[in-house]
Design an enzyme around this catalytic site. Structure first.
Site, PDB file in Angstrom:
ATOM      1  CD  GLU A  42       0.421  -3.604  -1.574  1.00 42.87           C
ATOM      2  OE1 GLU A  42       0.908  -3.774  -0.428  1.00 42.87           O
ATOM      3  OE2 GLU A  42      -0.560  -4.229  -1.981  1.00 42.87           O
ATOM      4  CG  LEU A  85      -1.045   7.745   5.887  1.00 46.98           C
ATOM      5  CD1 LEU A  85      -2.453   7.298   6.270  1.00 46.98           C
ATOM      6  CD2 LEU A  85      -0.856   7.602   4.380  1.00 46.98           C
ATOM      7  N   GLY A  86       1.160   9.533   9.043  1.00 46.15           N
ATOM      8  CA  GLY A  86       2.195   8.961   9.893  1.00 46.15           C
ATOM      9  C   GLY A  86       3.235   8.153   9.134  1.00 46.15           C
ATOM     10  CE1 TYR A  87       5.416   3.365  12.102  1.00 48.25           C
ATOM     11  CE2 TYR A  87       3.091   3.915  11.903  1.00 48.25           C
ATOM     12  CZ  TYR A  87       4.116   3.284  12.571  1.00 48.25           C
ATOM     13  OH  TYR A  87       3.858   2.572  13.710  1.00 48.25           O
ATOM     14  CE1 TYR A 125       1.871  -8.405   1.223  1.00 48.70           C
ATOM     15  CE2 TYR A 125       2.441  -6.065   1.214  1.00 48.70           C
ATOM     16  CZ  TYR A 125       1.509  -7.085   1.087  1.00 48.70           C
ATOM     17  OH  TYR A 125       0.209  -6.767   0.790  1.00 48.70           O
ATOM     18  CG  ASP A 143      -0.058  -9.203   4.929  1.00 46.58           C
ATOM     19  OD1 ASP A 143      -0.434 -10.384   5.091  1.00 46.58           O
ATOM     20  OD2 ASP A 143      -0.852  -8.258   4.783  1.00 46.58           O
ATOM     21  CD  GLU A 188      -6.461  -7.882  -3.803  1.00 46.20           C
ATOM     22  OE1 GLU A 188      -6.535  -6.662  -3.567  1.00 46.20           O
ATOM     23  OE2 GLU A 188      -6.598  -8.355  -4.948  1.00 46.20           O
ATOM     24  CB  CYS A 208     -13.042 -19.301   8.047  1.00 47.74           C
ATOM     25  SG  CYS A 208     -11.438 -19.710   7.324  1.00 47.74           S
ATOM     26  CB  CYS A 214      -8.995 -24.273  10.493  1.00 50.60           C
ATOM     27  SG  CYS A 214      -7.963 -23.225  11.538  1.00 50.60           S
TER      28      CYS A 214
END
Length: 367
Positions: A42, A85-87, A125, A143, A188, A208, A214
């Site tokens: 996560e 990986l950054g951040y 989240y 999210d 999920e 979908c 929809c």
């Protein structure tokens, strides 16, 4: 379609179509997901595509196989395992969360969302995702993918980050987990649907499970829902960096201070200033610097240019400082160095490590 119909059809679709991702593996001894694996994934998935996380996830778990091993690790080792990986703030918060889990919860990851939110770096989240997917709690996990899917299926206009849109989506997601047989599967499944089918551009509506009901598809408004977010203003930043080597082929690095870009990682001696008297400003006594090219990095809110200067230290001791260290090439490959500085070192020292593909900046994504 009613929440019951939506939940059932989504569950059937997800069980048939879900991707085989390593953090979805079930622990045979419990029949549940491994909480520590879920927590690591996560944090890694925040603002990063699944393909990138697939590259880093197994390596990180090999280095830190348990929450206890992560909690006991030194900061620099955690950042080194995260490098590329950054951040990097995510790595520091994950490390702090592991220490909290060990220190306050006896190494057991909490199973309810309110307690999970007491962990550093865990917001609504992540708490909802962990509590529902791992422990079966009936709480939503919203999210960016979930926002897009639910706004489209209900034909709700508005920006994805508008507070009214978010309240609407949270209410619809709460309805789904309230009637679902397996709330974690529904959460999920929503994320999977947004990542693989109901994508921002060119959604595959024919695949979908909710296509028949929809409203955005019916009204041909999938391009308009949700309304695009305002792009953040990107600013430029120029840094002068010194690539200094000694007679043994070692390179001088310093640890980036708190508040700087890539704080806590090793970097080339760096200054935001004009090149005049650069060596003196960087405390590089007796080093003559010459121009040696540049490297660039694209961050979420900045375009960073590293203007490189190269020199040789006849007296390595004179260049050292409290947060500086000489690295040979073997140690350099293991050190926590940002991608931009590693790129600069690779080209100039002819010791290029394996390059990783650049991650495009953007909002959290599970694509």
């Amino acid at each position: 379609m009613t929440p019951e119909v939506l939940a059932r059809s989504l569950t059937r679709w997800f069980q048939k179509s879900r991707r085989d991702l390593p953090w979805r593996a079930v622990d045979p001894s419990t029949g549940q997901r491994k909480p520590y694996h879920a927590l690591v994934s996560e944090f890694m998935l925040q603002q990063t595509q699944v393909a990138r996380v697939l590259e880093f996830f197994p390596v990180f778990l090999q280095r830190f196989p348990t929450v206890e091993s992560l909690a006991q690790a030194r900061d620099e080792h955690v950042l080194a395992a995260w490098a590329g990986l950054g951040y990097y703030r995510r790595a520091r918060l994950l490390h702090a969360a592991a220490r909290t889990i060990v220190g306050e919860f006896s190494g057991r990851i909490p199973d309810d969302p309110e307690t999970l939110r007491q962990l550093p770096g865990v917001g609504a989240y992540t708490a909802g995702a962990m509590a529902s997917i791992v422990f079966g709690a009936r709480v939503p996990a919203v999210d960016g993918n979930v926002v897009r899917v639910l706004l489209r299926v209900h034909g709700r206009a508005g920006a994805a980050d508008d507070p009214r849109s978010l309240r609407f989506v949270h209410a619809r997601a709460s309805e789904l987990v309230a009637v679902a047989r397996h709330p974690g599967v529904v959460n999920e499944g929503l994320m999977e649907l947004g990542a693989t089918v109901c994508t921002p551009a060119n959604p595959r509506c024919g695949a979908c499970p909710w296509a028949a009901g929809c409203i955005a598809r019916r009204d041909e408004r999938t391009r308009d829902i949700p309304r695009p977010k305002r792009s953040p203003r990107v600013t430029g930043l120029v840094l002068r960096c010194a690539v200094v080597t000694d007679a043994r082929g070692r390179v001088l690095l310093e640890r980036a201070p708190a508040g700087a870009l890539w704080a806590g990682l090793w970097r080339l001696p760096t200054a935001e200033m004009t090149p005049r008297r650069l060596a003196a400003a960087l405390g590089l006594a007796g080093v003559s610097l010459r121009r040696a090219g540049r490297a660039r990095a694209t961050l979420s809110h900045r375009q960073v240019e590293l203007r490189l200067w190269r020199g040789h230290a006849a007296n390595p001791t004179a260049c050292r400082a409290e947060d500086r260290r000489w690295f040979d090439l073997a140690a350099l490959r293991r050190a926590g160095v940002s991608s931009a500085h590693r790129q600069a070192l690779a080209g100039l020292l002819d010791a290029e490590p394996k390059k990783r593909p650049r991650r495009a900046p953007g909002p959290r994504s599970r694509q």
